[in-house]
Every structure is written in C-alpha cells, then in structure tokens.
Motif scaffolding. Structure first.
Motif: not given
Lengths: 194, 194
Positions: A25-35
């Motif tokens: 998944t990404t951050l809520n803002d879609g800017s990058r994948r979550e770690n």
C-alpha cells in the motif's frame, strides 16, 4: 549489564532495517509506498485510538506491543501483500527462521518474551491477537480508500476478495470498523468495476 | 458511535501525514532522511526493549503511548532538529496550536487524555516523561554513529554540544545508555575533529 545492553542495542540497530521494507500500500496521499516501520507506528496508534471498538475484552498495552513487533520478521522475509501470490507454507518457514534470528539477538529471557508475543499474534487466537489482526488489516483499507483505490487495481482485487481476505478478519475483532467503511468500499467498487 | 468513530478516523487519517515529515537524522544505513512516523515506531520499540535501564520507576505502557503521539504536532509545526537554530518560544506557540488542532480532531474526552499525555511529555517532569525524553534523544545518536557521524558534520556539532544538548537529557532518565555510547562518541569526535 554491558553484554545485555550490547545485545539490546544490536537488536534495535537491526530493527532499523524495517524502515526499508516496502509494503503493497501507499501513504494516504498516494505519493509513495509505505514502509513497514511507519506502518507499525500507525497501527499502534490506530489500536490506541480504537481500543473501545474491540468486541472482546483486551489488554490494549499488550496489543500495542504486539503491533510494534509484528512485522519485524519482514527484515528477512520481506512484505507479502495480502492480495499477492505467495506460498503460505513456504512463507511460514521463512518467517519462523527470521523470528529465530531477530528475536535471538536479544538477551535470552527478553528474546523468549518477544517471541512469545509474536507467536501469539501469528496464531490469532487470543482476544488481544484477534484485535491486533483487525487493526493490522483495516489500516491499509483506509489508505487505499484515501488514495482513490490505492493498490487495489494493481492487484485486480474484487469487492468479494476484499471481504474474504480482509473484511472477515477485521470483523472478527472489531466489526464496527468494517461497518464504518463498508459504504465507502461499496461505492469505490461500484465506480471502478472492471 | 458513528460520530465518535468518524472523529477517530479523521484523526488517524490526519496522523498519516507524520510519515512525510523529514527529520535531521538519516536511517542507520545513511540512505535517506528518517521521517517522524518511522522514528516514532523505532523509539517506542527502544522504550519497550530498554525499560529496565530507567533509573526511575516507570510505567512502560504509558511511556510507549507517550512516544507514539509525541511528534504528531510536527504535522503542522515541522521537525526542529536539536542542533538547528529556531526560536524556542515561537516554536512552543506553534506546537501548542498544532496540539489544539490535531488532538482536537478526537472525541472530547479522548482528545483531553491524549493532550494531557503530550503535555506531560513536553513538560519532562514526571518519571515516565523523563525516561521517554531519554529514549527520544538517544535513538538519533545511535543513527548518527551507525551512519558514520550522520548529520553531525552538517550541523557542525561539537562533542561538548552533544553532551550539553543530548547527553544531559539521556543521562537524566537512563545514564547506562549514555555510558554505553560514550566510548564510540569520543572516538568519532577524535577521528573527525574540525
């Protein structure tokens, strides 16, 4: 004392690597994948805020600790997105070896305590573990909804699969959370039907 | 219930933004700057592992919760590196406003509880808060040591400044941790004297 502290520091330095494991998944803002490091923080906060929605009696302090350590094995085993294709038996062998190595860095009795907590989470049988699993499953759904569907299209996820793979587990520990999201989920799949 | 849960979810969605606040330090491998979300996870884990090194009686469960929420104000206020130059009075005003807004997203009594915990951390007077501060201060030092000095050169930090700004606060809650690192710190400054 020095040997104990050296062992504890070695574990904490190794744990730093969880910040480089990227999730589906990404951050809520879609800017990058979550770690997996920041994910672990976020779900511990989710649990702290949402504890009252557990339908079972829980010890929230144990749940938080469980969530803080639940993904450490990914340092060796990597993240396995729930909608991805991996062999569960093979993954379990790899994660067990990862748990041996990582928790084994700690002083003996601490290693045993951490490992027991992780085993309890994995088994998903106790009330604390069931609620922890619900929280771990619901946060990526919120991230996907917030980012306009997130990684559902990439994994070709259907609403039925989301119900079976995720909804069932969220409902087991905290049905109110799934009910709360179900309208938005239905709307998204209606608007994005393949 | 629905309104309560909506308020809690709004808070948790807003909290996601902490993952985009970059800190003065890097990951241990030096590959990129650390964000405040993953930092918050790591120090909660530090506290969980190192609780026994507190010289004061602490409730580790409260310490962990404190650390999970301690940096949320940075969503509005940004991170202020300990070796950077900022006006403390101005920063406090900004952070207080951030706390009003962010914790104010939660249901009333939960907002009050979270705010009280954050205020306690900031005041650094109770045993729990003193230990939490020690942990928050020591983790970036380990990251700098692991990454070959990390951001000390960029901030022109001297060993004396590190002692005054960081060492004193780590020692206040957990002197064993500072003692453990002092040899490596002295070695680094000896090898990297300006």
């Amino acid at each position: 004392m020095t040997n104990r502290l050296s062992a504890q520091m070695a574990f904490l330095v190794e744990a730093d690597r969880l910040k480089t494991v990227l999730r589906g998944t990404t951050l809520n803002d879609g800017s990058r994948r979550e770690n997996s490091g920041e994910h672990s923080w976020h779900i511990a906060l989710y649990a702290m805020v949402l504890a009252e929605h557990s339908t079972r009696p829980i010890n929230i302090d144990r749940v938080i600790k469980m969530l803080l350590i639940h993904d450490l094995v990914e340092i060796d085993a990597g993240d396995n997105p729930i909608h991805g294709d991996h062999d569960p038996a093979e993954m379990e062998t790899i994660e067990q070896a990862a748990a041996d190595r990582l928790f084994g860095l700690l002083p003996t009795e601490q290693a045993r305590d951490f490992r027991a907590l992780w085993d309890e989470f994995e088994a998903a049988e106790t009330d604390d573990a069931v609620f922890a699993k619900s929280i771990d499953r619901v946060q990526p759904v919120v991230a996907n909804l917030e980012s306009g569907g997130g990684t559902w299209p990439a994994y070709n996820v259907t609403q039925q699969q989301l119900e079976t793979r995720v909804g069932v587990k969220v409902r087991r520990g905290a049905p109110a959370l799934w009910d709360h999201l179900s309208g938005r989920i239905a709307d998204w799949f209606k608007s994005n039907a393949i």
